[in-house]
Design a protein around this motif. Structure first.
Motif, PDB file in Angstrom:
ATOM      1  N   MET A   7     -11.235  -3.866  -2.378  1.00  0.00           N
ATOM      2  CA  MET A   7     -11.993  -2.802  -1.613  1.00  0.00           C
ATOM      3  C   MET A   7     -10.863  -1.786  -1.264  1.00  0.00           C
ATOM      4  O   MET A   7      -9.788  -2.088  -0.810  1.00  0.00           O
ATOM      5  CB  MET A   7     -12.765  -3.190  -0.499  1.00  0.00           C
ATOM      6  CG  MET A   7     -13.404  -4.417  -0.566  1.00  0.00           C
ATOM      7  SD  MET A   7     -15.110  -4.542  -0.572  1.00  0.00           S
ATOM      8  CE  MET A   7     -15.415  -6.168  -0.849  1.00  0.00           C
ATOM      9  N   ASN A   8     -11.221  -0.350  -1.421  1.00  0.00           N
ATOM     10  CA  ASN A   8     -10.390   0.645  -1.264  1.00  0.00           C
ATOM     11  C   ASN A   8     -11.327   1.634  -0.243  1.00  0.00           C
ATOM     12  O   ASN A   8     -12.458   1.259   0.163  1.00  0.00           O
ATOM     13  CB  ASN A   8      -9.973   1.236  -2.379  1.00  0.00           C
ATOM     14  CG  ASN A   8     -11.080   1.497  -3.604  1.00  0.00           C
ATOM     15  OD1 ASN A   8     -12.041   2.321  -3.201  1.00  0.00           O
ATOM     16  ND2 ASN A   8     -10.561   1.465  -4.600  1.00  0.00           N
ATOM     17  N   SER A   9     -10.780   2.860  -0.212  1.00  0.00           N
ATOM     18  CA  SER A   9     -11.362   3.707   0.946  1.00  0.00           C
ATOM     19  C   SER A   9     -12.410   4.397   0.227  1.00  0.00           C
ATOM     20  O   SER A   9     -13.335   4.926   0.508  1.00  0.00           O
ATOM     21  CB  SER A   9     -10.266   4.741   1.079  1.00  0.00           C
ATOM     22  OG  SER A   9      -9.876   5.406   0.000  1.00  0.00           O
ATOM     23  N   ASP A  10     -12.811   4.510  -1.555  1.00  0.00           N
ATOM     24  CA  ASP A  10     -13.744   4.910  -2.073  1.00  0.00           C
ATOM     25  C   ASP A  10     -14.934   4.000  -1.725  1.00  0.00           C
ATOM     26  O   ASP A  10     -16.165   4.441  -1.621  1.00  0.00           O
ATOM     27  CB  ASP A  10     -13.434   5.042  -3.452  1.00  0.00           C
ATOM     28  CG  ASP A  10     -12.386   6.125  -3.781  1.00  0.00           C
ATOM     29  OD1 ASP A  10     -12.135   7.070  -3.126  1.00  0.00           O
ATOM     30  OD2 ASP A  10     -11.761   5.949  -4.932  1.00  0.00           O
ATOM     31  N   ASP A  11     -14.603   2.790  -1.816  1.00  0.00           N
ATOM     32  CA  ASP A  11     -15.684   1.851  -1.389  1.00  0.00           C
ATOM     33  C   ASP A  11     -16.250   2.090  -0.082  1.00  0.00           C
ATOM     34  O   ASP A  11     -17.631   1.826  -0.079  1.00  0.00           O
ATOM     35  CB  ASP A  11     -15.368   0.346  -1.770  1.00  0.00           C
ATOM     36  CG  ASP A  11     -14.752   0.025  -3.196  1.00  0.00           C
ATOM     37  OD1 ASP A  11     -15.050   0.772  -4.009  1.00  0.00           O
ATOM     38  OD2 ASP A  11     -14.076  -0.929  -3.409  1.00  0.00           O
ATOM     39  N   ILE A  12     -15.638   2.327   0.862  1.00  0.00           N
ATOM     40  CA  ILE A  12     -16.159   2.430   2.431  1.00  0.00           C
ATOM     41  C   ILE A  12     -16.798   3.576   2.595  1.00  0.00           C
ATOM     42  O   ILE A  12     -17.772   3.804   3.008  1.00  0.00           O
ATOM     43  CB  ILE A  12     -14.732   2.256   3.135  1.00  0.00           C
ATOM     44  CG1 ILE A  12     -14.005   1.052   3.131  1.00  0.00           C
ATOM     45  CG2 ILE A  12     -15.109   2.800   4.743  1.00  0.00           C
ATOM     46  CD1 ILE A  12     -14.700  -0.150   3.385  1.00  0.00           C
ATOM     47  N   ALA A  13     -16.359   4.681   1.598  1.00  0.00           N
ATOM     48  CA  ALA A  13     -16.879   5.927   1.742  1.00  0.00           C
ATOM     49  C   ALA A  13     -18.403   5.982   0.934  1.00  0.00           C
ATOM     50  O   ALA A  13     -19.307   6.587   1.727  1.00  0.00           O
ATOM     51  CB  ALA A  13     -15.975   6.877   0.810  1.00  0.00           C
ATOM     52  N   ALA A  14     -18.500   5.285  -0.273  1.00  0.00           N
ATOM     53  CA  ALA A  14     -19.507   5.059  -0.635  1.00  0.00           C
ATOM     54  C   ALA A  14     -20.565   4.325   0.207  1.00  0.00           C
ATOM     55  O   ALA A  14     -21.681   4.718   0.436  1.00  0.00           O
ATOM     56  CB  ALA A  14     -19.574   4.225  -1.941  1.00  0.00           C
TER      57      ALA A  14
END
Length: 189
Positions: free
Chosen positions: A1-8
């Motif tokens: 998981m990365n920051s893009d997943d958290i943003a989504a």
């Protein structure tokens, strides 16, 4: 998981707060990975004091069940095993008590132990059957030889018996004297 997943995930949360329903399509539109959906679902179930299992996780995760079972089986197994402990540890910091999810995990562990013990017992019974069958077979193979030895011994051994008109009857007292010597207590120590 990365920051893009958290943003989504954050975008999905904002849309739900705005009034949209939580659906598989909504999660897909925002690009939330299935693995993240499954972890959040497991955490939610554990925090809600509900059983954490594959079916319940996929039901509330908004994810296609068959594809999830196929592609994320290991994650589902790991999530149901470890997420309740994590949630309980975090809730323990807040001062809450044991939950149904923790009890379900303990019950599942007990069932696994029972199944293991049953399997071990069945294996031991199989080994015992094998040993008993071997002993029976050996008995039947050796029985004729044993019986032949017993017959041979009986043929060779002559049993002694009293003969009528023997020395005891001819000379009274000889038998009594010998009997008294054998039964008298010894004076030597």
């Amino acid at each position: 998981m990365n920051s893009d997943d958290i943003a989504a995930l954050t975008r999905v949360a904002a849309r739900i707060e705005a009034g949209e329903d939580l659906t598989t399509e909504l999660m897909g539109q925002e690009g939330v990975p299935v693995a993240l959906r499954l972890v959040i679902a497991a955490v939610t179930l554990a925090a809600a004091d509900m059983p954490v299992n594959k079916k319940s996780i996929t039901t509330i995760a908004p994810a296609a069940r068959s594809a999830t079972y196929r592609d994320h089986a290991a994650l589902l197994d790991q999530a149901k095993a470890v997420i309740p402990a994590l949630v309980q540890a975090q809730l323990g910091l807040a001062g809450t008590k044991i939950s149904a999810a923790d009890l379900a995990r303990q019950l599942e562990a007990a069932h696994a132990t029972i199944e293991k013990e049953r399997r071990l017992r069945e294996e031991a019974e199989e080994r015992l059957k094998h040993v008993a069958a071997y002993a029976r077979e050996l008995h039947w193979q050796l029985k004729p030889e044993y019986e032949a030895r017993v017959r041979e011994r009986e043929e060779k051994v002559r049993y002694l018996r009293l003969v009528p008109g023997g020395p005891e009857e001819d000379e009274p007292g000889i038998g009594e004297e010998a009997h008294q010597r054998r039964s008298a207590p010894s004076k030597e120590r």
